[in-house]
Design a protein around this motif. Structure first.
Motif, short mmCIF file in Angstrom:
data_model
loop_
_atom_site.label_atom_id
_atom_site.label_comp_id
_atom_site.label_asym_id
_atom_site.label_seq_id
_atom_site.Cartn_x
_atom_site.Cartn_y
_atom_site.Cartn_z
N PRO A 14 0.84 -1.21 0.00
CA PRO A 14 0.00 0.00 0.00
C PRO A 14 0.87 1.26 0.00
O PRO A 14 1.88 1.32 0.71
CB PRO A 14 -0.80 -0.13 1.30
N GLY A 15 0.47 2.23 -0.82
CA GLY A 15 1.25 3.44 -0.97
C GLY A 15 2.29 3.37 -2.07
O GLY A 15 2.90 4.39 -2.42
N GLY A 16 2.49 2.19 -2.62
CA GLY A 16 3.49 2.01 -3.66
C GLY A 16 2.98 2.39 -5.04
O GLY A 16 1.85 2.87 -5.20
N SER A 17 3.84 2.15 -6.03
CA SER A 17 3.53 2.52 -7.41
C SER A 17 3.80 1.36 -8.36
O SER A 17 4.65 0.51 -8.10
CB SER A 17 4.38 3.72 -7.85
N SER A 62 -12.52 6.95 -8.32
CA SER A 62 -11.72 6.28 -7.30
C SER A 62 -10.22 6.36 -7.58
O SER A 62 -9.42 6.10 -6.67
CB SER A 62 -12.14 4.81 -7.20
N VAL A 63 -9.83 6.71 -8.81
CA VAL A 63 -8.40 6.75 -9.13
C VAL A 63 -7.91 8.15 -9.50
O VAL A 63 -6.70 8.34 -9.72
CB VAL A 63 -8.05 5.77 -10.28
N PRO A 87 -5.24 -1.18 -1.14
CA PRO A 87 -5.69 -2.57 -1.27
C PRO A 87 -6.91 -2.73 -2.17
O PRO A 87 -7.03 -3.74 -2.88
CB PRO A 87 -6.00 -2.96 0.19
N GLU A 88 -7.78 -1.74 -2.19
CA GLU A 88 -8.97 -1.83 -3.04
C GLU A 88 -8.66 -1.67 -4.53
O GLU A 88 -9.55 -1.83 -5.36
CB GLU A 88 -10.02 -0.79 -2.62
N VAL A 121 -2.84 -7.13 -10.57
CA VAL A 121 -2.25 -6.15 -9.66
C VAL A 121 -2.75 -6.47 -8.26
O VAL A 121 -3.96 -6.53 -8.03
CB VAL A 121 -2.64 -4.71 -10.05
N THR A 122 -1.82 -6.70 -7.36
CA THR A 122 -2.16 -7.01 -5.98
C THR A 122 -1.49 -6.00 -5.06
O THR A 122 -0.27 -5.82 -5.11
CB THR A 122 -1.72 -8.43 -5.59
N VAL A 123 -2.32 -5.33 -4.25
CA VAL A 123 -1.81 -4.33 -3.30
C VAL A 123 -2.02 -4.90 -1.91
O VAL A 123 -3.15 -5.01 -1.43
CB VAL A 123 -2.51 -2.98 -3.46
#
Length: 125
Positions: A14-17, A62-63, A87-88, A121-123
């Motif tokens: 989370p918070g990554g790119s 949302s993005v 995560p969402e 993509v998995t957060v």
């Protein structure tokens, strides 16, 4: 034959790119719209972002402010830059193209819609 090939998915905290890329190839006369959609488990596929041939963009609420869509390489490549991932945002991300397939008819070539195979993509921490 037309193909859309996606790359760049993976696992991120989370918070990554992450950056996703999609390349369209084959018998293409022109590409109108390119876009990214996503589908989370047990949810419907939803729009993430789209970009027209003139560069106009559209984003899901949302993005907004976190994701950026762009296109290059003669406009056959679409890139999705994703920042501050949550995560969402976890889902399979699909590239979509609306394009004219080249039958040698110039501007009268028919338009079709194509989808890529998807990239996960998995957060998660």
């Amino acid at each position: 034959q037309v193909q859309l090939v996606e790359s760049g998915g993976g696992l991120v905290q989370p918070g990554g790119s992450l950056n996703l890329s999609c390349v369209a190839s084959g018998s293409i006369f022109s590409i109108d719209n390119l876009g990214w959609y996503r589908q989370a488990p047990e949810k419907q596929r939803e729009l993430v972002a789209t970009i027209t041939s003139s560069g106009s963009t559209n984003y899901a609420d949302s993005v907004k402010g976190r994701f950026t869509i762009s296109r290059d390489n003669g406009q056959s490549t679409v890139i999705l830059q994703m920042h501050n991932l949550k995560p969402e945002d976890t889902a399979v991300y699909y590239c979509k193209a609306v394009l004219q397939k080249d039958y040698g008819l110039g501007s009268r070539n028919p338009r079709f819609q194509y989808w890529g195979q998807g990239t996960q993509v998995t957060v998660s921490s």
